[in-house]
Design an enzyme around this catalytic site. Structure first.
Site, PDB file in Angstrom:
ATOM      1  N   GLY A 240       0.757  -1.244   0.000  1.00 23.11           N
ATOM      2  CA  GLY A 240       0.000   0.000   0.000  1.00 23.11           C
ATOM      3  C   GLY A 240       0.785   1.290   0.000  1.00 23.11           C
ATOM      4  O   GLY A 240       0.200   2.349  -0.253  1.00 23.11           O
ATOM      5  N   GLU A 275       3.550  -6.969   1.381  1.00 20.19           N
ATOM      6  CA  GLU A 275       3.068  -7.244   0.014  1.00 20.19           C
ATOM      7  C   GLU A 275       3.104  -5.992  -0.850  1.00 20.19           C
ATOM      8  O   GLU A 275       2.081  -5.583  -1.402  1.00 20.19           O
ATOM      9  CB  GLU A 275       1.617  -7.737   0.068  1.00 20.19           C
ATOM     10  CG  GLU A 275       1.369  -8.924   0.953  1.00 20.19           C
ATOM     11  CD  GLU A 275      -0.132  -9.174   1.192  1.00 20.19           C
ATOM     12  OE1 GLU A 275      -0.983  -8.389   0.725  1.00 20.19           O
ATOM     13  OE2 GLU A 275      -0.433 -10.171   1.862  1.00 20.19           O
ATOM     14  N   PRO A 276       4.232  -5.342  -0.996  1.00 25.59           N
ATOM     15  CA  PRO A 276       4.248  -4.120  -1.803  1.00 25.59           C
ATOM     16  C   PRO A 276       4.174  -4.413  -3.293  1.00 25.59           C
ATOM     17  O   PRO A 276       4.767  -5.382  -3.777  1.00 25.59           O
ATOM     18  CB  PRO A 276       5.606  -3.495  -1.452  1.00 25.59           C
ATOM     19  CG  PRO A 276       6.470  -4.653  -1.094  1.00 25.59           C
ATOM     20  CD  PRO A 276       5.569  -5.711  -0.499  1.00 25.59           C
ATOM     21  N   GLY A 277       3.440  -3.607  -4.003  1.00 25.05           N
ATOM     22  CA  GLY A 277       3.374  -3.727  -5.457  1.00 25.05           C
ATOM     23  C   GLY A 277       3.848  -2.429  -6.084  1.00 25.05           C
ATOM     24  O   GLY A 277       4.974  -2.312  -6.559  1.00 25.05           O
ATOM     25  N   ARG A 278       2.975  -1.426  -6.002  1.00 24.16           N
ATOM     26  CA  ARG A 278       3.229  -0.142  -6.653  1.00 24.16           C
ATOM     27  C   ARG A 278       4.597   0.450  -6.294  1.00 24.16           C
ATOM     28  O   ARG A 278       5.316   0.927  -7.169  1.00 24.16           O
ATOM     29  CB  ARG A 278       2.135   0.843  -6.233  1.00 24.16           C
ATOM     30  CG  ARG A 278       2.174   2.148  -6.993  1.00 24.16           C
ATOM     31  CD  ARG A 278       1.217   3.178  -6.374  1.00 24.16           C
ATOM     32  NE  ARG A 278      -0.045   2.664  -5.984  1.00 24.16           N
ATOM     33  CZ  ARG A 278      -1.175   2.732  -6.713  1.00 24.16           C
ATOM     34  NH1 ARG A 278      -1.154   3.319  -7.891  1.00 24.16           N
ATOM     35  NH2 ARG A 278      -2.297   2.236  -6.250  1.00 24.16           N
ATOM     36  N   TYR A 318      -9.398   6.163 -12.303  1.00 22.34           N
ATOM     37  CA  TYR A 318      -9.184   6.752 -10.968  1.00 22.34           C
ATOM     38  C   TYR A 318      -8.884   8.244 -11.023  1.00 22.34           C
ATOM     39  O   TYR A 318      -8.395   8.797 -10.043  1.00 22.34           O
ATOM     40  CB  TYR A 318      -7.995   6.095 -10.264  1.00 22.34           C
ATOM     41  CG  TYR A 318      -7.931   4.598 -10.326  1.00 22.34           C
ATOM     42  CD1 TYR A 318      -8.835   3.816  -9.614  1.00 22.34           C
ATOM     43  CD2 TYR A 318      -6.951   3.966 -11.072  1.00 22.34           C
ATOM     44  CE1 TYR A 318      -8.750   2.440  -9.663  1.00 22.34           C
ATOM     45  CE2 TYR A 318      -6.862   2.590 -11.120  1.00 22.34           C
ATOM     46  CZ  TYR A 318      -7.776   1.834 -10.410  1.00 22.34           C
ATOM     47  OH  TYR A 318      -7.676   0.481 -10.468  1.00 22.34           O
ATOM     48  N   CYS A 344     -12.912   5.258 -28.876  1.00 22.43           N
ATOM     49  CA  CYS A 344     -14.174   5.988 -29.046  1.00 22.43           C
ATOM     50  C   CYS A 344     -14.929   6.138 -27.738  1.00 22.43           C
ATOM     51  O   CYS A 344     -15.996   5.530 -27.547  1.00 22.43           O
ATOM     52  CB  CYS A 344     -15.029   5.285 -30.088  1.00 22.43           C
ATOM     53  SG  CYS A 344     -14.203   5.244 -31.656  1.00 22.43           S
TER      54      CYS A 344
HETATM   55  N1  LLP Z   1      -1.956  -6.862  -1.045  1.00 17.81           N
HETATM   56  C1  LLP Z   1      -3.269  -6.850  -1.289  1.00 17.81           C
HETATM   57  C2  LLP Z   1      -4.129  -7.793  -0.574  1.00 17.81           C
HETATM   58  C3  LLP Z   1      -3.818  -5.941  -2.221  1.00 17.81           C
HETATM   59  O1  LLP Z   1      -5.120  -5.921  -2.434  1.00 17.81           O
HETATM   60  C4  LLP Z   1      -2.953  -5.044  -2.914  1.00 17.81           C
HETATM   61  C5  LLP Z   1      -3.480  -4.106  -3.903  1.00 17.81           C
HETATM   62  C6  LLP Z   1      -1.570  -5.113  -2.628  1.00 17.81           C
HETATM   63  C7  LLP Z   1      -1.108  -6.025  -1.686  1.00 17.81           C
HETATM   64  C8  LLP Z   1      -0.562  -4.211  -3.299  1.00 17.81           C
HETATM   65  O2  LLP Z   1      -0.797  -2.885  -3.000  1.00 17.81           O
HETATM   66  P1  LLP Z   1       0.245  -1.749  -3.480  1.00 17.81           P
HETATM   67  O3  LLP Z   1       1.533  -1.914  -2.700  1.00 17.81           O
HETATM   68  O4  LLP Z   1       0.474  -1.909  -4.928  1.00 17.81           O
HETATM   69  O5  LLP Z   1      -0.439  -0.487  -3.141  1.00 17.81           O
HETATM   70  N2  LLP Z   1      -5.316  -0.600  -9.773  1.00 17.81           N
HETATM   71  C9  LLP Z   1      -5.155   0.366  -8.703  1.00 17.81           C
HETATM   72  C10 LLP Z   1      -4.523  -0.253  -7.476  1.00 17.81           C
HETATM   73  C11 LLP Z   1      -5.276  -1.435  -6.938  1.00 17.81           C
HETATM   74  C12 LLP Z   1      -4.632  -2.048  -5.712  1.00 17.81           C
HETATM   75  C13 LLP Z   1      -5.318  -3.295  -5.304  1.00 17.81           C
HETATM   76  N3  LLP Z   1      -4.705  -4.017  -4.224  1.00 17.81           N
HETATM   77  C14 LLP Z   1      -4.353   1.547  -9.229  1.00 17.81           C
HETATM   78  O6  LLP Z   1      -3.967   1.551 -10.391  1.00 17.81           O
HETATM   79  O7  LLP Z   1      -4.126   2.528  -8.504  1.00 17.81           O
END
Ligand code: LLP
Length: 415
Positions: A240, A275-278, A318, A344
């Protein structure tokens, strides 16, 4: 902190590669990612944990390209999944299943079975009904599923409502007030070992405050669960942490946050997972596009580019902001306008009433901070083939996903 996208001799580069050189060979649009930036951000998490037992599980949903997963796997990362398809990708990329957590509110029996047979670390379960299904599948297979309960700590992440998950009104997790009862009942089910708790309160948090608040609630919960004689050996603090999409934003201090988590959990005998993604991939990526036309409708000025909402949906979905940079740096003045794609729909835009650098027909531009939730959310809407993905490795680059062809568009269809 390494910013891979900088001008060198007035040409926008990704690390040691001029983006215009890639465009000349592959055409546009394309996604491009910096290997070094991805690894640097992963290591920031990993190193901040120091000696504390931990596993950084990259959230595959943010960017699931095999080459990206493979480089993280080689660096020691684990993975956070939300589908069987993501597990397939992680295994194909050489990821270690013992470092995998399976999240998500709606897992199927097939996904339970796939995870169990593969030997993943644990499932983050979100309801009593899900625990019962997982127990039934594990028992049938004569296997044991390690489980963490995904807790909804009822904390306001103060982010966009579509990406906020930790409030009681969201579909995610088990209400923190009910966790003790669910945990005690789950611990009695055959085929399950309940061993942890997890929480994830939302995405794009530029302030770690809500995460710290959630941590406090989770630690109190762990105390209560242990007090009731239940076993807890791991705590998953979710992902997050956000990234700056706009110049006035600052990225949260990831290392400091993790070190505070370690301090607050010292001596509790917990393996920490995150669990970092972004925050690992967003800033490492860009979407490169070419200007097709300029156009004026009344007072409005439009720049029409060859990428569209099907390639990068974040602005449409968003109201997300992505900085737009010309590949050739210019000292000319800025003019206000919209940047739009060929799809379109009026919702097909990348920027509205934005002060833009001069962008003429044929010019190339990069949409920055597009390494997370970019390509993974791409579709074939308007029968547009999906664009290639490029990985830059220092001063060289390679295509890690081909541009789709028209034949790819109809693959699997019959008349
Ligand atoms: N763990 C869980 C259970 C999650 O639901 C998520 C993201 C993450 C980890 C990773 O979160 P992060 O570190 O990336 O913030 N499509 C949206 C973001 C959706 C996030 C959903 N869950 C966007 O483009 O902003």
């Amino acid at each position: 902190m390494l910013n891979p996208f900088v001008y060198q001799n007035s040409e926008l580069h990704c690390d040691g590669v001029a983006l215009s050189a890639i465009a000349a060979q592959t055409g546009t649009p394309f996604y491009v990612y910096s290997r070094d930036a991805i690894l640097e951000r992963y290591r920031e998490y990993h190193e901040a944990f120091g000696e504390h037992p931990h596993q950084v599980c990259f959230a595959v949903k943010a960017n699931s390209n095999l080459a990206v997963l493979a480089l993280l796997a080689r660096a020691g990362a684990g993975f956070d999944l939300v589908s069987g398809g993501e597990l397939y990708r992680v295994l194909a990329a050489g990821g270690d299943p013992a470092r995998v957590v399976f999240s998500g509110v709606g897992k199927t029996d097939e996904e339970f079975e796939y995870g169990l047979r593969t030997g993943i670390h644990s499932f983050n379960c979100e309801s009593p009904a899900e625990l019962a299904r997982l127990s039934a599948v594990a028992t049938r297979l004569k296997l044991t599923a390690r489980v963490a309960l995904r807790v909804n700590p009822d904390v306001d992440a103060s982010t966009h409502p579509y990406i906020s998950t930790g409030l009681r009104e969201n579909k995610f997790g088990i209400d923190i007030a009910e966790v003790e009862a669910v945990y005690a009942a789950g611990a009695k089910l055959p085929g399950l070992t309940l061993s942890g708790v997890s929480s994830h309160i939302g995405s794009q948090l530029l302030d770690a405050g809500p995460l710290e608040e959630a941590l406090g609630k989770m630690l109190a919960l762990i105390g209560r669960l242990r007090g009731a004689g239940l076993t807890i050996d791991h705590l998953d603090i979710g992902g997050g942490l956000g990234v700056p999409y706009q110049p006035h934003q600052t990225r949260p201090a990831v290392g400091e946050f993790i070190r505070r988590v370690c301090e607050r959990t010292a001596g509790l005998g917990l393996t920490l997972m995150t669990e970092p993604g972004r925050s690992i991939v967003a800033e490492a990526g860009a979407l490169v596009t070419r200007v097709l036309y300029r156009k004026r409708n009344g007072q409005k000025h439009f720049v029409i580019v060859d990428a569209a909402m099907n390639d990068l949906i974040r602005p449409s979905l968003y109201q997300a902001h992505h900085e737009i940079r010309p590949l050739r740096e210019s000292s000319e003045g800025m003019t206000a306008g919209d940047v739009v794609g060929p799809v379109c729909e009026s919702g097909d835009f990348f920027a509205k009433d934005r002060l833009l650098p001069p962008l003429d027909s044929g010019d190339l531009a990069a949409l920055l901070t597009a390494g997370a939730y970019g390509f993974v959310l791409a579709s074939n809407y308007n029968s547009r083939p999906r664009v290639p993905e490029i990985l830059v490795e220092g001063s060289t680059w390679r295509m890690v996903r081909d541009r789709e062809s028209y034949a790819d568009l109809v693959r699997g269809e019959t008349i």
